[in-house]
Write an enzyme that holds these catalytic residues in place. Sequence first.
Site, mmCIF file in Angstrom:
data_model
loop_
_atom_site.group_PDB
_atom_site.id
_atom_site.type_symbol
_atom_site.label_atom_id
_atom_site.label_comp_id
_atom_site.label_asym_id
_atom_site.label_seq_id
_atom_site.Cartn_x
_atom_site.Cartn_y
_atom_site.Cartn_z
ATOM 1 C CE LYS A 30 -1.179 2.017 3.659
ATOM 2 N NZ LYS A 30 -1.684 2.435 4.984
ATOM 3 N N GLY A 104 -4.621 7.456 5.908
ATOM 4 C CA GLY A 104 -3.676 8.504 6.234
ATOM 5 C C GLY A 104 -2.929 9.013 5.017
ATOM 6 C CD GLU A 326 3.769 -0.298 8.499
ATOM 7 O OE1 GLU A 326 3.864 -1.111 7.566
ATOM 8 O OE2 GLU A 326 3.738 0.932 8.334
ATOM 9 C CE LYS A 423 -6.247 2.002 6.878
ATOM 10 N NZ LYS A 423 -6.712 3.245 6.253
#
Length: 438
Positions: A30, A104, A326, A423
């Site tokens: 991502k 974000g 993360e 996501k």
Amino acid sequence: MTVNPAHTTLWPAPHASGAVDATVHVPGSKSVTNRALVLAALASEPGWLRRPLRSRDTLLMAEALRTMGVEIEEGVGPEGTGEFWRVIPAGLRGPATVDVGNAGTVMRFLPPVATLADGTVRFDGDPRSYERPLHGVIDALRALGARIDDDARGALPMTVHGGGALEGGPVEIDASSSSQFVSALLLSGPRFNQGVEVRHTGSALPSMPHIRMTVDMLRAVGAQVDTPESGGEPNVWRVTPGALLGRDLTIEPDLSNAQPFLAAALVTGGRVVIPDWPSRTTQPGDRLREIFTEMGGSCELTDYGLVFTGSGAVRGIDVDLGEVGELTPGIAAVAALADSPSTLRGVAHLRLHETDRLAALTKEINELGGDVTETADGLHIRPRRLHGGVFHTYEDHRMATAGAIIGLAVEGVQIENVATTAKTLPDFPDLWTGMLGA
């Protein structure tokens, strides 16, 4: 109000009956995909993204750029090459409305892009996005000459009044709550009239690997970037104005999203292979090789990919995760199953992520019988025998995968809203059950 059924559905987390032995093809990164989309949109010529991640966050980024006039064509290459996106830059324009969801990267990377648009660009998103810090980007853009309406909130929703250009130049920001503030300004910096000089004035910067990723990707498309690592001042990054090149880029697998599968090998004493693991990368997930080895596994990086093997024992760890925050939810889940205590440090900024991850992990693991306490900047985890129950996700993809890891070793764990994994990791439930041979 209509309730999304996915938010109330409970997913029975599969329980491992033995050692896992699987090869898992992890989708693209991502972080790389969304940075590549922004750089391609700002380039002076078309570019290609091969094997991009198709997830909620990346599709939101692509659609946002389209609303500002960028053309993104989607297709499938010859057998074995996978999907591609062809990005054709155009004159950025408004009026446009951008839905950031709870991404974000979208809410922080695109306001600087919007200052270059001819017209207004409104930014809105999920309710949680209103609570996530954006002041670093808003204040910096104003200092560089942008006009932004945010009703003095320093957060969404807001409107950027694009003037077709931005003067740029030197700016001071406090990016201690998110390294994305720095990356956001650097990505668009080559298109500012004077470039940009970003000076971080706050406490320690979290997630430095993500800033290094931004710098490497900028340099790969022809930008000149001076950094602290290249002999510049500490906490100062300079980007020279200039045209960006279109690139033909193949997206790396998302190494952070490989975490639950590597954890499965560790927790079950099994073996998992992740194809195409890069030998050199700026992705924070590469630290998993070191962290999970210290927690009881072993790994080998081959030409095919990463081979990770669990020993059958899971050890506790004392580790500073400030640069790789993360990874905290997955490491906390493994630590809850270890044979000795763990201390996870350097991650106070996780209280400002998709949810307050430190509070959420503490609550959910303890409600399964765990013994987790929050510290000023992390978690202390003392292993206890866990039991089944509902593991809430707070619409946070990494909470969902953390619960799935615990479910491998603890019967009766049910994940609330596992669909939130879309996501960044589409089809996670299918990948997970496939790994287990179901």
